[in-house]
Design a protein around this motif. Structure first.
Motif, PDB file in Angstrom:
ATOM      1  N   VAL A  13      38.485  34.752  39.931  1.00 42.38           N
ATOM      2  CA  VAL A  13      38.271  35.802  38.935  1.00 42.38           C
ATOM      3  C   VAL A  13      39.376  35.666  37.890  1.00 42.38           C
ATOM      4  O   VAL A  13      40.558  35.825  38.199  1.00 42.38           O
ATOM      5  CB  VAL A  13      38.311  37.207  39.586  1.00 42.38           C
ATOM      6  CG1 VAL A  13      38.239  38.296  38.524  1.00 42.38           C
ATOM      7  CG2 VAL A  13      37.171  37.349  40.596  1.00 42.38           C
ATOM      8  N   GLU A  15      40.268  37.348  34.571  1.00 40.84           N
ATOM      9  CA  GLU A  15      39.985  38.520  33.740  1.00 40.84           C
ATOM     10  C   GLU A  15      41.289  39.261  33.475  1.00 40.84           C
ATOM     11  O   GLU A  15      42.051  39.511  34.406  1.00 40.84           O
ATOM     12  CB  GLU A  15      38.987  39.422  34.465  1.00 40.84           C
ATOM     13  CG  GLU A  15      38.851  40.818  33.954  1.00 40.84           C
ATOM     14  CD  GLU A  15      38.359  40.920  32.523  1.00 40.84           C
ATOM     15  OE1 GLU A  15      39.009  41.630  31.731  1.00 40.84           O
ATOM     16  OE2 GLU A  15      37.338  40.288  32.184  1.00 40.84           O
ATOM     17  N   TRP A  24      35.384  43.485  39.995  1.00 38.14           N
ATOM     18  CA  TRP A  24      34.658  42.251  40.314  1.00 38.14           C
ATOM     19  C   TRP A  24      35.075  41.717  41.670  1.00 38.14           C
ATOM     20  O   TRP A  24      34.245  41.285  42.462  1.00 38.14           O
ATOM     21  CB  TRP A  24      34.908  41.177  39.264  1.00 38.14           C
ATOM     22  CG  TRP A  24      34.324  41.422  37.918  1.00 38.14           C
ATOM     23  CD1 TRP A  24      33.455  42.427  37.541  1.00 38.14           C
ATOM     24  CD2 TRP A  24      34.576  40.663  36.743  1.00 38.14           C
ATOM     25  NE1 TRP A  24      33.174  42.320  36.201  1.00 38.14           N
ATOM     26  CE2 TRP A  24      33.836  41.249  35.688  1.00 38.14           C
ATOM     27  CE3 TRP A  24      35.363  39.558  36.479  1.00 38.14           C
ATOM     28  CZ2 TRP A  24      33.855  40.746  34.389  1.00 38.14           C
ATOM     29  CZ3 TRP A  24      35.380  39.060  35.192  1.00 38.14           C
ATOM     30  CH2 TRP A  24      34.630  39.643  34.157  1.00 38.14           C
ATOM     31  N   LEU A  58      34.647  33.003  37.521  1.00 36.98           N
ATOM     32  CA  LEU A  58      34.204  33.992  36.545  1.00 36.98           C
ATOM     33  C   LEU A  58      35.295  34.045  35.496  1.00 36.98           C
ATOM     34  O   LEU A  58      36.453  34.336  35.811  1.00 36.98           O
ATOM     35  CB  LEU A  58      34.049  35.365  37.191  1.00 36.98           C
ATOM     36  CG  LEU A  58      33.063  35.487  38.327  1.00 36.98           C
ATOM     37  CD1 LEU A  58      33.100  36.901  38.898  1.00 36.98           C
ATOM     38  CD2 LEU A  58      31.663  35.134  37.871  1.00 36.98           C
ATOM     39  N   VAL A  86      31.941  35.743  31.734  1.00 32.99           N
ATOM     40  CA  VAL A  86      31.608  37.157  31.778  1.00 32.99           C
ATOM     41  C   VAL A  86      32.458  37.789  30.687  1.00 32.99           C
ATOM     42  O   VAL A  86      33.675  37.929  30.830  1.00 32.99           O
ATOM     43  CB  VAL A  86      31.908  37.788  33.153  1.00 32.99           C
ATOM     44  CG1 VAL A  86      31.361  39.207  33.205  1.00 32.99           C
ATOM     45  CG2 VAL A  86      31.310  36.955  34.281  1.00 32.99           C
ATOM     46  N   LYS A 106      29.317  41.695  29.221  1.00 33.11           N
ATOM     47  CA  LYS A 106      29.856  42.949  29.756  1.00 33.11           C
ATOM     48  C   LYS A 106      29.189  44.136  29.070  1.00 33.11           C
ATOM     49  O   LYS A 106      28.910  44.047  27.877  1.00 33.11           O
ATOM     50  CB  LYS A 106      31.361  43.032  29.512  1.00 33.11           C
ATOM     51  CG  LYS A 106      32.177  42.057  30.288  1.00 33.11           C
ATOM     52  CD  LYS A 106      33.636  42.242  29.885  1.00 33.11           C
ATOM     53  CE  LYS A 106      34.551  41.274  30.566  1.00 33.11           C
ATOM     54  NZ  LYS A 106      35.920  41.411  30.082  1.00 33.11           N
ATOM     55  N   TYR A 110      26.393  44.939  39.465  1.00 32.39           N
ATOM     56  CA  TYR A 110      26.611  44.232  40.730  1.00 32.39           C
ATOM     57  C   TYR A 110      25.531  43.181  40.943  1.00 32.39           C
ATOM     58  O   TYR A 110      25.830  42.020  41.227  1.00 32.39           O
ATOM     59  CB  TYR A 110      26.618  45.238  41.889  1.00 32.39           C
ATOM     60  CG  TYR A 110      26.665  44.602  43.255  1.00 32.39           C
ATOM     61  CD1 TYR A 110      27.887  44.235  43.806  1.00 32.39           C
ATOM     62  CD2 TYR A 110      25.507  44.364  43.988  1.00 32.39           C
ATOM     63  CE1 TYR A 110      27.950  43.645  45.063  1.00 32.39           C
ATOM     64  CE2 TYR A 110      25.565  43.777  45.241  1.00 32.39           C
ATOM     65  CZ  TYR A 110      26.782  43.422  45.777  1.00 32.39           C
ATOM     66  OH  TYR A 110      26.841  42.831  47.006  1.00 32.39           O
ATOM     67  N   LEU A 113      25.871  40.185  38.508  1.00 34.84           N
ATOM     68  CA  LEU A 113      27.033  39.350  38.815  1.00 34.84           C
ATOM     69  C   LEU A 113      26.794  38.514  40.070  1.00 34.84           C
ATOM     70  O   LEU A 113      26.925  37.283  40.053  1.00 34.84           O
ATOM     71  CB  LEU A 113      28.274  40.230  38.992  1.00 34.84           C
ATOM     72  CG  LEU A 113      29.593  39.506  39.221  1.00 34.84           C
ATOM     73  CD1 LEU A 113      30.016  38.778  37.955  1.00 34.84           C
ATOM     74  CD2 LEU A 113      30.676  40.497  39.637  1.00 34.84           C
TER      75      LEU A 113
END
Length: 128
Positions: A13, A15, A24, A58, A86, A106, A110, A113
């Motif tokens: 992840v 982000e 996430w 992601l 994402v 975005k 759920y 993803l």
């Protein structure tokens, strides 16, 4: 395709928003994936990958630091990591589509993803 449970693929992840990253990560763990990170910057993502290469990442386009998500995605893809952008920046993600398996805009649900991740693992020939 059942998006409720997965069998352990490693997902990075990447982000910069800690609330989103934590959300996430919780979704992924709930779905049975192993979460790598989360990392808020391209630099942190690349450091994490040196310790453990994920199966999939992601990646948000806008990250902390001087390097954006497109650059980290290109680097990760060269290592065989599947990429799902994402992001809210569809234009930049579309420009870098060549290195991504999918693009999600975005906010992400759920099911969207986890469904995109399961589809990416399926295309890669790995169990989701």
């Amino acid at each position: 395709m059942d998006v409720g449970r997965a069998e352990g693929g490693r997902v990075l992840v990447c982000e910069d928003n800690p609330l989103i990253a934590d959300g996430w990560s919780a979704m992924l763990r709930n779905a049975g994936y192993t979460v790598v990170g989360p990392t808020p910057s391209a630099e942190a993502a690349l450091e994490q990958v040196q310790r453990q290469v994920p199966d999939l990442a992601l990646v948000d386009i806008g990250l902390l630091g001087g390097v954006d998500g497109v650059s980290v995605a290109v680097e990760l893809a060269s290592l065989g990591v599947s990429i799902i952008f994402v992001t809210a920046d569809y234009r930049r993600a579309a420009e870098a589509r060549h290195c991504a398996t999918d693009i999600l805009i975005k906010p992400v649900t759920y099911s969207a993803l986890v469904g995109a991740i399961a589809a990416a693992f399926e295309r890669k020939g790995k169990p989701s």
